[in-house]
Design a protein around this motif. Sequence first.
Motif, PDB file in Angstrom:
ATOM      1  N   ARG A 176      17.252 -25.454  25.448  1.00  0.00           N
ATOM      2  CA  ARG A 176      16.474 -24.409  26.156  1.00  0.00           C
ATOM      3  C   ARG A 176      15.060 -24.370  25.576  1.00  0.00           C
TER       4      ARG A 176
ATOM      5  N   THR B 241      14.980 -19.290  34.279  1.00  0.00           N
ATOM      6  CA  THR B 241      15.482 -20.492  33.607  1.00  0.00           C
ATOM      7  C   THR B 241      15.642 -21.563  34.670  1.00  0.00           C
TER       8      THR B 241
ATOM      9  N   GLY C  87      18.155 -14.969  22.926  1.00  0.00           N
ATOM     10  CA  GLY C  87      19.143 -15.208  23.975  1.00  0.00           C
ATOM     11  C   GLY C  87      19.679 -13.985  24.674  1.00  0.00           C
TER      12      GLY C  87
ATOM     13  N   PRO D  30      18.548 -12.072  30.504  1.00  0.00           N
ATOM     14  CA  PRO D  30      19.186 -12.885  31.547  1.00  0.00           C
ATOM     15  C   PRO D  30      18.160 -13.515  32.493  1.00  0.00           C
TER      16      PRO D  30
ATOM     17  N   ALA E 118      24.070 -13.440  20.596  1.00  0.00           N
ATOM     18  CA  ALA E 118      24.113 -14.459  21.646  1.00  0.00           C
ATOM     19  C   ALA E 118      24.608 -15.773  21.047  1.00  0.00           C
TER      20      ALA E 118
ATOM     21  N   GLN F  74      23.972 -21.603  22.555  1.00  0.00           N
ATOM     22  CA  GLN F  74      23.618 -22.144  23.880  1.00  0.00           C
ATOM     23  C   GLN F  74      22.654 -21.218  24.627  1.00  0.00           C
ATOM     24  N   GLU F  75      22.726 -19.907  24.383  1.00  0.00           N
ATOM     25  CA  GLU F  75      21.886 -18.931  25.110  1.00  0.00           C
ATOM     26  C   GLU F  75      20.514 -18.754  24.462  1.00  0.00           C
TER      27      GLU F  75
END
Length: 457
Positions: free
Chosen positions: A212, A257, A298, A301, A323, A326-327
């Motif tokens: 990310r 995102t 993270g 949203p 979080a 991955q977030e």
Amino acid sequence: MQKSKVRKVSTDTLTSNLPEERRKQLCASLGNVELSLLYKASVHGYQASAFHQRCDRQGPTLLVAYNNSGYIFGGYTSVDYAQSGREITDEEAFLFSFTSGTSSYIKVNSGYNARYDDAKWPNFGQQLYFCYNNQPAVNYQGGNAFNINTSSMYGNDTHLSECEVYKVEQEPEVSVEEKPWRNVLWTPERRAELMEMIRNHKPLMTSVSQVRILMIGPVGAGKSSFFNSINSIFTGHVTSKAMSGSTGTSLTVQFRTYPVNDGREGKPLPFVLCDTMGLEEQSGAGLDIEDISSILQGHVPDRYKFNPMAPFQPDEQKASRPASLQEKIHCVVYVIDATKISLMSDKLEEKLASIRRKVNSLGIAQIVLMTKVDEACPLVEENLQSLYVSSYIKSKVQEVSSRLGVPVSCVLPVKNYSQELELELNCDVLLLTALQQMLRFADDYFDDIRPVEGNPK
């Protein structure tokens, strides 16, 4: 080794009357240029026909007139003389005057034509005529295109002792022998290789399937355009899924995102580009520092709508659990417009510094993407492959490194797709090289946290 620059100030045995000091002043006002003498009234005559024979269709020109009162004065136009019989709009046109230690420049007034392009004598704004009536004379006829004071411009001495016209040519920033300060292979094979490496990239942490990457930067710097450009390369044609533009306030008002697929129907690639609202100088406008902190960790949203007056508040249930990796954000990219680095305000610099402090405290990798390199340097605009032999771009990379406090090796110059309809090899190579570096930097971050993440609870 860099060659010494050769100045052309004489052509066909014509000798310039322009003193070296004044030549340097004029060249400084025009950028990195060389002057070639096209026309000299004492040699070719003061007739309009002689002027046009030597000066028509020569591109940008500089007219320099002299009188016996010690004034050197004249004007610059970036548009060819062509005897077109038309009014010429030229925002770059200006008049100048030098006399014993003083100098003045007069820009063309907004909304006015710079000159009338006919078969007669050269004029500026249809106010100031040189070689008037085919004589060694200057004639002022009033008007509003330029704010002219004849007394300060040429001492009200209308008799010319000489009149010269120079062709103005952009001088290359460096010689072709200059060693590039970064090595890039501008080949289709290299583009294919970069695309394949990015497709096959596997983040160091097995718990992370996609890196990310968070894009942060001032309004209009090119955050959304970078996503559109990367998406275009992997789609195979120019696209614009993310709203991008150059308005004064941010077009991105949500946290977005953007995953990128390998082709229209292809599988998702191993990265996600996260787009934020643009940074603005004043408080209560643009992206809030607290929002950035929440994004990094993270908590924010996709499609969360920013409110500059109130930072993001995670709901209690989510806030109680950290979080997942991955977030979280794994690499932060500061997007900076190369044409505006020197104009960056202290407030914006302070805002970026406070963001960097927060990112540093979390150990997240950081890179600077320097956009619009073609607009910043004429050499690069002409040929993108000149990027790493441009001393001007090198100086901008050093300047942004110094102002943002990042190493020079972390500053990546690119050109986003903006007006193009087709993909272009050189553009793709730069953009893919930058993306590859972001993935490598994210792996450095994973490498740093791996022992920590791997500890048993």
